[in-house]
Design an enzyme around this catalytic site. Structure first.
Site, PDB file in Angstrom:
ATOM      1  N   TRP A 260      52.669   4.886  77.185  1.00 44.47           N
ATOM      2  CA  TRP A 260      53.327   6.186  77.381  1.00 44.47           C
ATOM      3  C   TRP A 260      52.392   7.260  77.930  1.00 44.47           C
ATOM      4  CZ3 TRP A 260      56.793   6.813  72.369  1.00 44.47           C
ATOM      5  CH2 TRP A 260      57.901   5.971  72.487  1.00 44.47           C
ATOM      6  N   LYS A 261      51.110   6.958  78.060  1.00 45.99           N
ATOM      7  CA  LYS A 261      50.162   7.929  78.624  1.00 45.99           C
ATOM      8  C   LYS A 261      50.320   9.270  77.902  1.00 45.99           C
ATOM      9  CE  LYS A 261      50.310   5.156  82.727  1.00 45.99           C
ATOM     10  NZ  LYS A 261      49.965   4.976  84.108  1.00 45.99           N
TER      11      LYS A 261
ATOM     12  N   HIS B 151      41.794   0.831  80.342  1.00 41.23           N
ATOM     13  CA  HIS B 151      42.834   1.115  81.338  1.00 41.23           C
ATOM     14  C   HIS B 151      42.172   1.764  82.555  1.00 41.23           C
ATOM     15  CE1 HIS B 151      46.195   3.108  83.311  1.00 41.23           C
ATOM     16  NE2 HIS B 151      46.962   2.208  82.726  1.00 41.23           N
TER      17      HIS B 151
ATOM     18  N   GLU C 261      42.867   4.233  84.278  1.00 42.14           N
ATOM     19  CA  GLU C 261      42.731   5.702  84.205  1.00 42.14           C
ATOM     20  C   GLU C 261      41.536   6.079  83.329  1.00 42.14           C
ATOM     21  OE1 GLU C 261      46.804   6.553  83.112  1.00 42.14           O
ATOM     22  OE2 GLU C 261      47.406   5.807  85.088  1.00 42.14           O
TER      23      GLU C 261
ATOM     24  N   GLU D 227      46.206  -5.154  86.052  1.00 41.47           N
ATOM     25  CA  GLU D 227      46.928  -4.044  86.671  1.00 41.47           C
ATOM     26  C   GLU D 227      46.211  -3.619  87.952  1.00 41.47           C
ATOM     27  OE1 GLU D 227      49.335  -1.622  83.589  1.00 41.47           O
ATOM     28  OE2 GLU D 227      47.242  -1.034  83.388  1.00 41.47           O
TER      29      GLU D 227
ATOM     30  N   GLY E 171      51.708   3.485  88.857  1.00 47.31           N
ATOM     31  CA  GLY E 171      52.334   4.789  89.041  1.00 47.31           C
ATOM     32  C   GLY E 171      52.640   5.128  90.491  1.00 47.31           C
TER      33      GLY E 171
ATOM     34  N   SER F  22      53.897  -0.520  88.279  1.00 49.37           N
ATOM     35  CA  SER F  22      55.238  -0.257  88.817  1.00 49.37           C
ATOM     36  C   SER F  22      56.272  -1.340  88.470  1.00 49.37           C
ATOM     37  CB  SER F  22      55.174  -0.023  90.333  1.00 49.37           C
ATOM     38  OG  SER F  22      54.373   1.121  90.605  1.00 49.37           O
TER      39      SER F  22
ATOM     40  N   GLY G  31      54.294   1.421  82.418  1.00 51.54           N
ATOM     41  CA  GLY G  31      54.088   2.855  82.241  1.00 51.54           C
ATOM     42  C   GLY G  31      55.405   3.605  82.388  1.00 51.54           C
ATOM     43  N   GLY G  32      55.642   4.163  83.578  1.00 50.34           N
ATOM     44  CA  GLY G  32      56.799   5.037  83.823  1.00 50.34           C
ATOM     45  C   GLY G  32      58.130   4.483  83.319  1.00 50.34           C
TER      46      GLY G  32
HETATM   47  P1  PGA Z   1      53.278   2.149  85.802  1.00 46.63           P
HETATM   48  O1  PGA Z   1      51.974   2.222  84.857  1.00 46.63           O
HETATM   49  O2  PGA Z   1      54.213   1.136  85.216  1.00 46.63           O
HETATM   50  O3  PGA Z   1      53.859   3.565  85.724  1.00 46.63           O
HETATM   51  O4  PGA Z   1      52.824   1.797  87.159  1.00 46.63           O
HETATM   52  C1  PGA Z   1      51.394   1.055  84.324  1.00 46.63           C
HETATM   53  C2  PGA Z   1      50.177   1.377  83.510  1.00 46.63           C
HETATM   54  O5  PGA Z   1      49.461   2.340  83.852  1.00 46.63           O
HETATM   55  O6  PGA Z   1      49.872   0.711  82.511  1.00 46.63           O
END
Ligand code: PGA
Length: 241
Positions: free
Chosen positions: A9-10, A93, A95, A163, A169, A205, A226-227
């Site tokens: 969920w960031k 991750h 990020e 990933e 994202g 994604s 994520g999203g």
């Molecule tokens: P995303 O993110 O599904 O929005 O691309 C995946 C993640 O960062 O784990």
């Protein structure tokens, strides 16, 4: 082996939104046969823990520090999340690596501490677009795996999430062929370390409309989403493929 569907969920959702999500999601989740894991932001972990009491749904933190306690202002402790009832911790991750400068050696320390505390580390790896375009994908993944797993306890659980950074994202999902090829490469590296039973999740994604095809590819053990994990119906659809 059961597929694993994990939600990252960031920095989204308040504690109240976390509770509301689980009220709706628990009914929808009956259709999935996989293992479900949520990674809410640290401040929402207690809300998740209370909402999920008595259910099979698992949860953990998106990041924790490599020490259990000490003078580390602003960090979160694996020992504390373990005490709250967490089973997992997301580590490395992209990020965390690109925005917060996490190195492979810090990532490795975190994996070691997670296993020591009986948390399951979900280790994230992935190449940038420049690395893929210059043919370095397998080399980058191998370096990240070898460095991240040098001190691993092979008797304890581990999950790897592949990933591709360019797919996170961005709405640009890796093609089924790219996923099959790269997951096979990751599997071979894990096999060379006697870790061939490690589940390998795909992330980047993932949406309800591409999940069906991706889950069928070689060595895809589930998804890290994520999203599309922020809406109960969309994540439930992904987790029911
Ligand atoms: P995303 O993110 O599904 O929005 O691309 C995946 C993640 O960062 O784990």
């Amino acid at each position: 082996m059961k597929k694993i569907f994990a939600a990252n969920w960031k920095l989204f959702k308040t504690p109240e939104q976390t509770r509301e999500f689980f009220v709706k999601f628990k009914d929808l989740s009956a259709a999935t046969t996989g293992e479900l894991v949520f990674f809410p932001s640290a401040i929402c972990l207690e809300a998740a823990s209370t909402s999920l009491q008595g259910s099979d749904i698992r949860w953990g933190a998106q990041n924790c520090f490599a020490q259990e306690s000490g003078a580390f202002t602003g960090e979160n402790s694996m020992a504390v999340i373990k005490g709250l009832g967490a089973q997992y911790v997301l580590i490395g991750h992209s990020e965390r690596r690109s925005i917060f400068g996490e190195t492979n050696s810090l990532v490795s320390e975190k994996v070691v501490l997670a296993q020591k505390l009986d948390l399951i580390p979900m280790l994230c790896i992935g190449e940038t677009l420049a690395e893929r375009e210059s043919g370095k994908t397998n080399e980058v993944l191998k370096n990240q795996l070898l460095a991240g797993l040098t001190k691993i306890d092979k008797s304890k659980k581990l999950v790897v999430a592949y990933e591709p950074v360019w797919a996170i994202g961005t709405g640009k999902v890796a093609s089924p062929e790219q996923v099959a090829e790269t997951h096979t490469a990751v599997f071979e590296i894990l096999k060379s370390l006697n870790l061939e039973t490690t589940p390998i999740l795909y992330g980047g994604s993932v949406k309800p409309d591409n999940a069906k095809e991706l889950i069928r590819q070689s060595h895809v053990g589930g998804f890290l989403v994520g999203g599309a994990s922020l809406e109960p119906s969309s994540f439930a659809a992904i987790a029911s493929v």
